[in-house]
Scaffold this motif. Structure first.
Motif, mmCIF file in Angstrom:
data_model
loop_
_atom_site.group_PDB
_atom_site.id
_atom_site.type_symbol
_atom_site.label_atom_id
_atom_site.label_comp_id
_atom_site.label_asym_id
_atom_site.label_seq_id
_atom_site.Cartn_x
_atom_site.Cartn_y
_atom_site.Cartn_z
ATOM 1 N N LYS A 14 0.825 -1.215 0.000
ATOM 2 C CA LYS A 14 0.000 0.000 0.000
ATOM 3 C C LYS A 14 0.858 1.263 0.000
ATOM 4 O O LYS A 14 0.405 2.318 -0.431
ATOM 5 C CB LYS A 14 -0.929 0.012 1.208
ATOM 6 C CG LYS A 14 -2.054 -0.986 1.102
ATOM 7 C CD LYS A 14 -2.883 -1.008 2.387
ATOM 8 C CE LYS A 14 -3.935 -2.085 2.332
ATOM 9 N NZ LYS A 14 -4.691 -2.177 3.598
ATOM 10 N N ARG A 15 2.083 1.155 0.471
ATOM 11 C CA ARG A 15 2.988 2.313 0.514
ATOM 12 C C ARG A 15 3.746 2.532 -0.796
ATOM 13 O O ARG A 15 4.455 3.528 -0.942
ATOM 14 C CB ARG A 15 3.986 2.147 1.648
ATOM 15 C CG ARG A 15 3.351 2.259 3.008
ATOM 16 C CD ARG A 15 4.383 2.146 4.109
ATOM 17 N NE ARG A 15 3.758 2.255 5.407
ATOM 18 C CZ ARG A 15 4.112 1.583 6.471
ATOM 19 N NH1 ARG A 15 5.120 0.733 6.397
ATOM 20 N NH2 ARG A 15 3.483 1.735 7.610
ATOM 21 N N LEU A 16 3.630 1.593 -1.735
ATOM 22 C CA LEU A 16 4.343 1.730 -3.011
ATOM 23 C C LEU A 16 3.765 2.886 -3.823
ATOM 24 O O LEU A 16 2.556 3.127 -3.787
ATOM 25 C CB LEU A 16 4.228 0.430 -3.822
ATOM 26 C CG LEU A 16 4.906 -0.791 -3.238
ATOM 27 C CD1 LEU A 16 4.560 -2.030 -4.062
ATOM 28 C CD2 LEU A 16 6.412 -0.587 -3.183
ATOM 29 N N PRO A 17 4.624 3.582 -4.570
ATOM 30 C CA PRO A 17 4.142 4.697 -5.398
ATOM 31 C C PRO A 17 3.081 4.220 -6.387
ATOM 32 O O PRO A 17 3.244 3.199 -7.058
ATOM 33 C CB PRO A 17 5.395 5.160 -6.142
ATOM 34 C CG PRO A 17 6.543 4.680 -5.323
ATOM 35 C CD PRO A 17 6.075 3.413 -4.666
ATOM 36 N N GLY A 18 1.972 4.940 -6.423
ATOM 37 C CA GLY A 18 0.888 4.649 -7.352
ATOM 38 C C GLY A 18 -0.154 3.684 -6.837
ATOM 39 O O GLY A 18 -1.223 3.547 -7.419
ATOM 40 N N VAL A 19 0.125 2.991 -5.722
ATOM 41 C CA VAL A 19 -0.826 2.015 -5.187
ATOM 42 C C VAL A 19 -1.816 2.714 -4.262
ATOM 43 O O VAL A 19 -1.435 3.417 -3.342
ATOM 44 C CB VAL A 19 -0.095 0.871 -4.450
ATOM 45 C CG1 VAL A 19 -1.089 -0.073 -3.789
ATOM 46 C CG2 VAL A 19 0.799 0.109 -5.410
ATOM 47 N N VAL A 23 -4.959 -6.046 -1.381
ATOM 48 C CA VAL A 23 -5.473 -7.183 -0.624
ATOM 49 C C VAL A 23 -4.570 -8.373 -0.940
ATOM 50 O O VAL A 23 -4.263 -8.622 -2.102
ATOM 51 C CB VAL A 23 -6.928 -7.518 -1.033
ATOM 52 C CG1 VAL A 23 -7.412 -8.770 -0.332
ATOM 53 C CG2 VAL A 23 -7.848 -6.353 -0.760
ATOM 54 N N VAL A 24 -4.137 -9.074 0.091
ATOM 55 C CA VAL A 24 -3.366 -10.300 -0.092
ATOM 56 C C VAL A 24 -4.238 -11.447 0.397
ATOM 57 O O VAL A 24 -4.637 -11.481 1.564
ATOM 58 C CB VAL A 24 -2.030 -10.270 0.679
ATOM 59 C CG1 VAL A 24 -1.283 -11.582 0.510
ATOM 60 C CG2 VAL A 24 -1.162 -9.100 0.210
ATOM 61 N N ALA A 33 -1.475 -16.424 -1.541
ATOM 62 C CA ALA A 33 -1.894 -17.096 -2.769
ATOM 63 C C ALA A 33 -2.015 -16.107 -3.907
ATOM 64 O O ALA A 33 -1.683 -16.409 -5.047
ATOM 65 C CB ALA A 33 -3.236 -17.782 -2.558
ATOM 66 N N GLU A 34 -2.484 -14.915 -3.576
ATOM 67 C CA GLU A 34 -2.787 -13.923 -4.608
ATOM 68 C C GLU A 34 -2.650 -12.522 -4.027
ATOM 69 O O GLU A 34 -3.020 -12.284 -2.884
ATOM 70 C CB GLU A 34 -4.226 -14.150 -5.082
ATOM 71 C CG GLU A 34 -4.695 -13.246 -6.172
ATOM 72 C CD GLU A 34 -6.102 -13.625 -6.604
ATOM 73 O OE1 GLU A 34 -6.986 -12.754 -6.521
ATOM 74 O OE2 GLU A 34 -6.311 -14.790 -7.021
ATOM 75 N N VAL A 35 -2.146 -11.627 -4.851
ATOM 76 C CA VAL A 35 -2.066 -10.214 -4.479
ATOM 77 C C VAL A 35 -2.938 -9.440 -5.451
ATOM 78 O O VAL A 35 -2.828 -9.610 -6.666
ATOM 79 C CB VAL A 35 -0.614 -9.684 -4.546
ATOM 80 C CG1 VAL A 35 -0.581 -8.183 -4.273
ATOM 81 C CG2 VAL A 35 0.277 -10.412 -3.561
ATOM 82 N N GLN A 36 -3.807 -8.605 -4.909
ATOM 83 C CA GLN A 36 -4.621 -7.707 -5.719
ATOM 84 C C GLN A 36 -4.263 -6.283 -5.300
ATOM 85 O O GLN A 36 -4.474 -5.907 -4.152
ATOM 86 C CB GLN A 36 -6.107 -7.950 -5.502
ATOM 87 C CG GLN A 36 -6.557 -9.327 -5.885
ATOM 88 C CD GLN A 36 -8.016 -9.575 -5.583
ATOM 89 O OE1 GLN A 36 -8.725 -8.708 -5.099
ATOM 90 N NE2 GLN A 36 -8.477 -10.786 -5.861
#
Length: 81
Positions: A14-19, A23-24, A33-36
């Motif tokens: 969530k802290r990444l630029p542009g994000v 939800v993991v 299992a999955e990153v959204q």
């Protein structure tokens, strides 16, 4: 411990630029299992995907992720704001 690790990974993404959000989703064993991830229209999806992989590796959680989705959110107010 795994739930805490996933929560920390979500927070880092969530802290990444542009994000704008993330939800993991977990496997039954607690590994990711999955990153959204959700971005604004101006974000570079490939850069965000790379950054997610880097964060997952930094947290030691990169081996179990089956899928990573980066969704572009494009919202418009009908109120003129």
């Amino acid at each position: 411990m795994a739930d805490r690790d996933l929560s920390q990974l979500e927070t880092a993404i969530k802290r990444l630029p542009g994000v704008l959000g993330c939800v993991v989703l977990a496997n039954p064993d607690g590994t990711p299992a999955e990153v959204q991830a959700f971005t604004g229209a101006d974000a570079d999806r490939e850069s965000v995907e790379r950054a997610i992989r880097v964060e997952a590796a930094r947290h030691g959680l990169d081996t179990g992720i089956g899928q990573t989705f980066v969704f572009e959110l494009d919202a418009e107010s009908h109120l003129g704001d």
